[in-house]
Design an enzyme around this catalytic site. Structure first.
Site, PDB file in Angstrom:
ATOM      1  CG  HIS A  86      -0.207   0.035   2.532  1.00 40.63           C
ATOM      2  ND1 HIS A  86       0.208   1.193   3.137  1.00 40.63           N
ATOM      3  CD2 HIS A  86       0.174  -0.967   3.366  1.00 40.63           C
ATOM      4  CE1 HIS A  86       0.797   0.930   4.278  1.00 40.63           C
ATOM      5  NE2 HIS A  86       0.797  -0.393   4.445  1.00 40.63           N
ATOM      6  CG  ASP A  87      -0.402   4.413   1.213  1.00 36.34           C
ATOM      7  OD1 ASP A  87      -1.065   5.375   0.817  1.00 36.34           O
ATOM      8  OD2 ASP A  87      -0.828   3.577   2.039  1.00 36.34           O
TER       9      ASP A  87
ATOM     10  N   GLY B 130       5.096  -0.996   2.749  1.00 37.46           N
ATOM     11  CA  GLY B 130       4.268   0.180   2.559  1.00 37.46           C
ATOM     12  C   GLY B 130       5.059   1.472   2.453  1.00 37.46           C
TER      13      GLY B 130
END
Length: 289
Positions: A119-120, A137
């Site tokens: 994520h991200d 992340g």
């Protein structure tokens, strides 16, 4: 457009012209797939994913899966993928934690088998993620970086432009632009000269990068002094990226792998011509008696 009869495609997904979707694929609502994308069998594309044109996604890949986070909110972000990417078998790309944000993959990247983008993350253009690469992340990977097989990258780390990371390295700090990371030691071992040549850097560019490299890793100056000299001596040209990159680090940057100046290497001594010690001679005489 070619959609296999065994694929499940939501009527609320937007598909461009020339899209091909193989058997057993699942395309959820709120998905956008650009023109001429080729989606092989058993691919899942989750809600909140946007694919640009001319992407190729191989079997078993999951794009837009939920972020692996213990405190993930109920409403999360999405995934935005550019154009011309090749994403091979069983890769995973997870959507961003916060609503309104996105995990991003740029243009003309290659993700090899079983690579993971958490994520991200923000992956630039012309990046290679080899087999079993694991990006945690909030990792940033700049343009033309090459990350070899089985490399693990800690969350919030950055990998600079044209950097080369060797296989099985453990990246827990930022990787400066243009450098090579040795897989065994996970430390800097020089410039990524092959990658620089392939990217079209001239001899003059590489000479400047070598000068900046010596200043950063060989001068023995304090960190603040290095930053000051980088800013003044290399304000233009490719080496100017060093100062910009270092100024933005929050985790620190990986150091060069060099032997300490006072370290010594013990050599194996030839003992074939050595005389026996006195106690050893006496012991032999006693055994003969």
């Amino acid at each position: 457009m070619q959609i296999h009869p065994l694929a499940v495609v939501s009527p609320f997904a937007q598909l461009g012209q020339g899209v091909s979707i193989g058997p057993y694929c699942v395309i959820e609502p709120d998905v956008t797939i650009g023109d001429s994308c080729q989606i092989s069998a058993r691919v899942s594309i989750k809600s909140g994913t946007v694919l640009g044109p001319n992407n190729t996604i191989a079997e078993g890949t999951v794009v837009g899966g939920a972020p692996q986070h213990l405190k993930a909110p109920e409403r999360t972000g999405g995934v935005v993928i550019g154009t011309g990417n090749v994403i091979r078998e069983n890769c995973t790309i997870h959507r961003a934690l916060a609503e309104g944000r996105a995990t991003r993959l740029g243009n003309h990247n290659l993700m090899m088998v079983n690579a993971h983008v958490a994520h991200d993350c923000a992956v630039g253009n012309n990046v290679v993620l080899a087999n079993n690469v694991m990006l945690a992340g909030h990792v940033t990977v700049d343009d033309r970086a090459f990350i070899s097989g089985a490399v693990g990258v800690h969350q919030f780390c950055r990998i600079g432009r044209c950097a080369m990371v060797g296989g099985q390295a453990h990246i827990i700090k930022d990787v400066a632009p243009y450098v090579t990371i040795d897989g065994a030691s996970s430390m800097v071992v020089g410039l990524n000269l092959l990658g620089l040549r392939r990217a079209g850097f001239s001899d003059a560019d590489i000479t400047q990068l070598k000068q900046a490299y010596r200043l950063i890793y060989r001068s023995g100056l304090r960190w603040t002094e290095i930053l000051e000299q980088l800013e003044t001596q290399f304000a233009t040209g490719p080496a100017s990226a060093f100062h910009e990159f270092f100024r933005g680090t929050t985790r620190g940057c990986i150091h060069e792998r060099r032997m300490p100046q006072r370290a010594t290497i013990r050599l194996r001594r030839d003992t074939s011509n050595d005389k026996p010690a006195a106690d050893e001679t006496d012991h032999k005489h006693r055994r003969a008696a």
